[in-house]
Design a protein around this motif. Sequence first.
Motif, mmCIF file in Angstrom:
data_model
loop_
_atom_site.group_PDB
_atom_site.id
_atom_site.type_symbol
_atom_site.label_atom_id
_atom_site.label_comp_id
_atom_site.label_asym_id
_atom_site.label_seq_id
_atom_site.Cartn_x
_atom_site.Cartn_y
_atom_site.Cartn_z
ATOM 1 N N PHE A 64 -13.007 -0.758 3.529
ATOM 2 C CA PHE A 64 -11.872 -0.378 4.380
ATOM 3 C C PHE A 64 -12.363 0.284 5.663
ATOM 4 C CE2 PHE A 64 -8.878 2.903 5.721
ATOM 5 C CZ PHE A 64 -7.724 2.157 5.927
ATOM 6 N N LEU A 65 -13.288 1.232 5.536
ATOM 7 C CA LEU A 65 -13.823 1.924 6.712
ATOM 8 C C LEU A 65 -14.601 0.971 7.624
ATOM 9 C CD1 LEU A 65 -15.025 5.365 5.339
ATOM 10 C CD2 LEU A 65 -13.019 4.871 6.723
ATOM 11 N N LEU A 66 -15.365 0.070 7.026
ATOM 12 C CA LEU A 66 -16.131 -0.890 7.818
ATOM 13 C C LEU A 66 -15.202 -1.786 8.627
ATOM 14 C CD1 LEU A 66 -18.873 -2.156 8.540
ATOM 15 C CD2 LEU A 66 -18.539 -3.691 6.596
ATOM 16 N N VAL A 67 -14.152 -2.295 8.007
ATOM 17 C CA VAL A 67 -13.193 -3.138 8.714
ATOM 18 C C VAL A 67 -12.490 -2.338 9.799
ATOM 19 C CG1 VAL A 67 -11.059 -4.464 8.455
ATOM 20 C CG2 VAL A 67 -12.894 -4.734 6.796
ATOM 21 N N VAL B 212 -4.402 -6.918 11.726
ATOM 22 C CA VAL B 212 -5.379 -5.876 11.424
ATOM 23 C C VAL B 212 -4.953 -5.116 10.176
ATOM 24 C CG1 VAL B 212 -6.428 -3.747 12.269
ATOM 25 C CG2 VAL B 212 -6.119 -5.662 13.817
ATOM 26 N N GLY B 213 -3.674 -4.857 10.043
ATOM 27 C CA GLY B 213 -3.174 -4.171 8.855
ATOM 28 C C GLY B 213 -3.391 -4.974 7.589
ATOM 29 N N VAL B 214 -3.190 -6.274 7.670
ATOM 30 C CA VAL B 214 -3.427 -7.143 6.517
ATOM 31 C C VAL B 214 -4.904 -7.138 6.152
ATOM 32 C CG1 VAL B 214 -3.358 -9.533 5.712
ATOM 33 C CG2 VAL B 214 -1.415 -8.595 6.955
ATOM 34 N N ALA C 266 -9.213 -5.428 2.547
ATOM 35 C CA ALA C 266 -10.496 -4.744 2.416
ATOM 36 C C ALA C 266 -10.383 -3.552 1.480
ATOM 37 C CB ALA C 266 -10.997 -4.296 3.779
ATOM 38 N N GLY C 267 -9.308 -2.804 1.602
ATOM 39 C CA GLY C 267 -9.113 -1.654 0.719
ATOM 40 C C GLY C 267 -8.847 -2.060 -0.719
ATOM 41 N N ALA C 268 -8.081 -3.125 -0.921
ATOM 42 C CA ALA C 268 -7.727 -3.550 -2.275
ATOM 43 C C ALA C 268 -8.902 -4.187 -3.009
ATOM 44 C CB ALA C 268 -6.562 -4.534 -2.209
ATOM 45 N N PHE C 269 -9.663 -5.008 -2.314
ATOM 46 C CA PHE C 269 -10.708 -5.774 -2.997
ATOM 47 C C PHE C 269 -12.110 -5.237 -2.772
ATOM 48 C CE2 PHE C 269 -7.283 -8.917 -2.295
ATOM 49 C CZ PHE C 269 -6.983 -9.139 -3.633
ATOM 50 N N GLY C 270 -12.331 -4.489 -1.710
ATOM 51 C CA GLY C 270 -13.680 -4.039 -1.410
ATOM 52 C C GLY C 270 -13.898 -2.555 -1.591
ATOM 53 N N GLY C 271 -12.825 -1.810 -1.722
ATOM 54 C CA GLY C 271 -12.973 -0.368 -1.877
ATOM 55 C C GLY C 271 -12.893 0.368 -0.552
ATOM 56 N N PHE C 272 -13.131 1.654 -0.630
ATOM 57 C CA PHE C 272 -12.959 2.518 0.531
ATOM 58 C C PHE C 272 -13.987 2.239 1.627
ATOM 59 C CE2 PHE C 272 -13.480 6.631 2.758
ATOM 60 C CZ PHE C 272 -12.206 6.707 3.284
#
Length: 56
Positions: free
Chosen positions: A19-22, A3-5, A10-16
Motif C-alpha cells: 500500500f505504501l509503495l503504491v 489511484v484509489g482502486v 495493494a492494501g487488500a492483497f499485498g499488505g501495508f
Amino acid sequence: MAVGVALGFAGAFGGFLAFLLVLVLAAVGGLIGAVIEGRININDYVGGRANGRNQR
C-alpha cells in the motif's frame, strides 16, 4: 478514482508495505506528470537561473 482502486488492491492483497509503495509511486508519478505538463516550474525548486542572472 483509479489511484484509489490501485491502493485498495495493494492494501487488500499485498499488505501495508505494498500500500505504501503504491502510494509513494503514485505521488512521484503525479509530480512528474505535473512538471511535464508545465503546471509546476521545477526551476523554482532546484535553483535554476534567477531573473536571467547567474548567482555565485
